[in-house]
Design an enzyme around this catalytic site. Structure first.
Site, PDB file in Angstrom:
ATOM      1  CE  LYS A  85      35.526  43.434  35.763  1.00 17.48           C
ATOM      2  NZ  LYS A  85      36.485  43.987  34.782  1.00 17.48           N
ATOM      3  CD  GLU A 107      36.589  39.364  29.122  1.00 15.96           C
ATOM      4  OE1 GLU A 107      35.816  39.311  28.132  1.00 15.96           O
ATOM      5  OE2 GLU A 107      36.726  40.389  29.823  1.00 15.96           O
ATOM      6  CB  SER A 374      36.572  47.427  42.027  1.00 13.95           C
ATOM      7  OG  SER A 374      37.404  46.445  42.603  1.00 13.95           O
TER       8      SER A 374
END
Lengths: 394, 260
Positions: A85, A107, A374
């Site tokens: 991210k 969010e 990830s």
């Protein structure tokens, strides 16, 4: 037809209040893309703050155990803040700052994107507020506290299913009430144009690096690249630089929860239909009246009823393939990777690991498969323990 | 003269909104008849959606109640059919795009024409995407009512030029809901619209008191009120009828005699 289309998908289905802002954002983004000083600053942050390039790790024990293709792990879990991210967030928050914004909102589902946004906001000196479904604040309490430590304000969203979808609703509403000084750092390749493009571009560093790394290591392209898909940002980032390499299979792993036929899943491609929601035309889990469905996954980060428009298009054209992976399979893969390679990955990423466990033996020993790891799994340890019926105190 | 322009021919228009199926479809029919009897000039009827991202808490909750009570898009059309047995008051459906998409655009607008639905407002369909509905709506003679926001700035005239029915002027940033004060320069918005079209402008978002309605209507052609009414339905449920009647009457009375 409007801007930002991927085949029939994409577009800008959003309230008039936000239209000027997203048009402005598109123009600014196009300018920053060509701005060498901006790119140099971002590269510096990625390298010296986030820790890029991330490793492409050869999982030798896993490879031997599965008895097929060589398995490589793209270690996004080793980035600062523990997931992919940060790649997108550093780009967007830097852009927001240069655009004169003083506040960012975001969010978050699992909390990874919220933590990354709070981190970048702390570093670059912007105010930060994060919207998180109340159900997710419970599942991911540690990440809530982490965001607060970083100076962000976390809003527990109590509408609807109280998960990622509702967090997106709340963030969009907040943005439409205060747009002058605020940038909405959308965390996935979804929403109205330009977000699917911006997030894809910032995440493409994953695939660019992985492609160079595997060519250097193996002297040839991988047979397949595999990633988990909720909205689909890590998958899009990994896939994008490989789209032109037709020999490389692109495989996205969706959350099948308790099974795609149980009604408790978030397998959008497997079970969803065409619709318009959250600013985009794409595939969504919904009923026959167009009401967005309640979805379910053990993984808060994949617990989303839609998928990014470019994924929907890659699916339509057959360029990418999307497969469902259940909670059970993901948990088993989570534990397997921990025991086999000594890596505790995010439960989201474990969905990709689970699928590769199924297919590795179908490939030859000269082939390679890259899995996008990830995120790291610290945040999930308590939830996995609960899943296994183990009572631990965090 | 289309049915919508009729709504603006009786002085300043008062336009109440309610969510279909909250608390039941039959009650919605009753409430709409109360609105008409009290002097409403046009009624905006909301098709419930699971994720109404333009709505504040009051209308969000109404959507939840209505969906829980089991209303579907066909159920909303059934409400309109029953109302149409008794009155030709202009009716505009407010809906997010997805329920219309799933109904099928042709089927949806054909049904609108059958029931003399006069217009449709789609809060997640901006100018850039309006082709999605504009041709099919026009084919069936249903007006696609555009929204103009305080942030529309350079877009206002582009939107106004192609407007049908009336223009929904969004008075405030954010989502629907009662507000103490409206600070947007409505005069400037209307002036900009007037340079390119004579289509009526009605102001919505945040209006709840007769004084606010009168102030907004004085600057435009009418006032739209949703949350204040939906709040009454939340409070009184099936017994909200008389309260709605009294409220709509008070609001319409406040608009009478305002000069254009």
């Amino acid at each position: 037809m409007s801007e930002g289309r991927y085949g029939i998908y994409g577009g800008q289905y959003i309230g008039e209040t936000l239209m000027n802002e997203i048009i402005h954002l598109t123009e600014q983004y196009e300018a920053f893309k060509k701005d060498a000083a901006f790119q140099a600053e971002l590269d510096d942050l990625l390298k010296n703050y986030a820790g890029r390039p991330s490793l492409l790790y050869y999982a030798e024990k896993m490879t031997k155990d599965l008895g097929g293709a060589k398995i490589y792990l793209k270690r996004e879990d080793l980035n600062h803040t523990g997931s992919h991210k940060i790649n997108n967030v550093l780009g967007q928050v830097l852009m927001a700052k240069k655009m004169g914004k003083t506040r960012v909102i975001a969010e978050t589902g699992a909390g990874q994107h919220g933590v990354a946004t709070a981190t970048a906001a702390a570093l670059l000196g912007l105010e930060c507020e994060v919207f998180m479904g109340k159900e997710d604040t419970r599942r991911q309490a540690l990440n809530v506290y982490r965001m607060e430590l970083l100076g962000a304000k976390v809003h527990a969203v109590t509408t609807g299913t109280m998960t990622l979808k509702d967090a997106v609703n709340a963030a969009m509403m907040e943005w439409s009430s205060r747009v002058d000084d605020t940038h909405y750092v959308l965390g996935s390749v979804m929403g109205p144009h330009p977000f699917p493009m911006i997030v894809r571009d910032f995440q493409s560093v994953i695939g660019k690096e992985a492609r160079e790394q595997i060519l250097k290591r193996e002297g040839k392209l991988p047979a397949a690249v595999v990633a988990c898909v909720g909205g689909g940002s890590n998958a899009m980032g990994l896939f994008y630089p490989f789209i032109g390499d037709e020999s490389v299979r692109l495989i996205g792993c969706e959350a099948a929860g308790k099974g795609v036929d149980t009604g408790f899943h978030a397998a959008t491609i497997a079970k969803g239909t065409l619709g318009v929601f959250h600013g985009m035309k794409s595939i969504f889990c919904q009923d026959e009246h167009g009401q967005i469905a309640e979805v379910y996954s053990i993984s808060a980060g994949l617990d989303y009823p839609g998928i990014g428009p470019e994924h929907a298009h890659l699916h339509d054209t057959g360029r990418a393939q999307y497969v469902p992976v259940t909670d059970d399979e993901a948990v088993e893969a989570f534990e397997y990777l921990a025991r086999t390679e000594g890596i505790i990955c995010a439960i989201e990423s474990a969905h990709a690991v689970a699928h590769v466990k199924k297919i590795a033996a179908d490939y030859g020993k000269d082939d390679s498969i890259i899995i996008c790891l990830s995120g790291r799994g610290d945040k999930d340890v308590a939830a996995i323990a609960r899943y296994r019926g183990v009572d631990i105190h965090e | 003269m289309s049915n919508i322009s009729k709504a603006f021919s009786n002085g300043k228009a008062f336009i109440p909104f309610l969510t279909a199926g909250d608390p039941t479809a039959d009650k919605t029919v009753e409430f709409m008849m109360e609105m008409e009897r009290a002097g409403a000039d046009l009624i905006e009827l909301g098709i419930p959606f699971s994720d109404p991202t333009a709505e504040g808490e009051v209308i969000q909750n109404a959507n939840v109640r209505a969906l829980k009570a089991g209303i579907t898009t066909d159920g909303v059309f059934e409400v309109v059919r029953k109302v149409r047995e008794k009155t030709q008051i202009p009716i505009v459906l407010l809906t997010y795009l997805n329920p219309v998409f799933h109904y099928g655009y042709d089927a949806f607008f054909a049904r609108c024409r059958e029931l003399s639905v006069d217009g449709i407002i789609c809060p997640d369909l901006p100018y850039e995407e309006k082709k999605e509905l504009s041709d099919v709506a026009a084919e069936y003679g249903v007006d696609l009512i555009p929204l103009i926001a305080p942030t529309s700035k350079g877009r206002t005239q582009m939107i106004a030029r192609e407007a049908d029915g009336y223009i929904y002027l969004i008075s405030s940033m954010g989502v629907t809901g009662v507000r103490g004060q409206i600070t947007t320069d409505i005069d400037a918005m209307v002036k900009s619209v007037r340079e390119v079209t004579d289509i009526p402008c009605a102001v919505g978002f945040g209006i709840s008191t007769p004084a606010q309605a009168a102030e907004m209507a004085a600057k435009s052609d009418g006032a739209i009120v949703g949350s204040a009414i939906v709040r009454m339905i939340a409070q009184y449920a099936g017994e909200a009828g008389p309260h709605i009647y009294a409220y709509v009457k008070e609001m319409k009375d406040a608009l009478r005699g305002i000069e254009s």
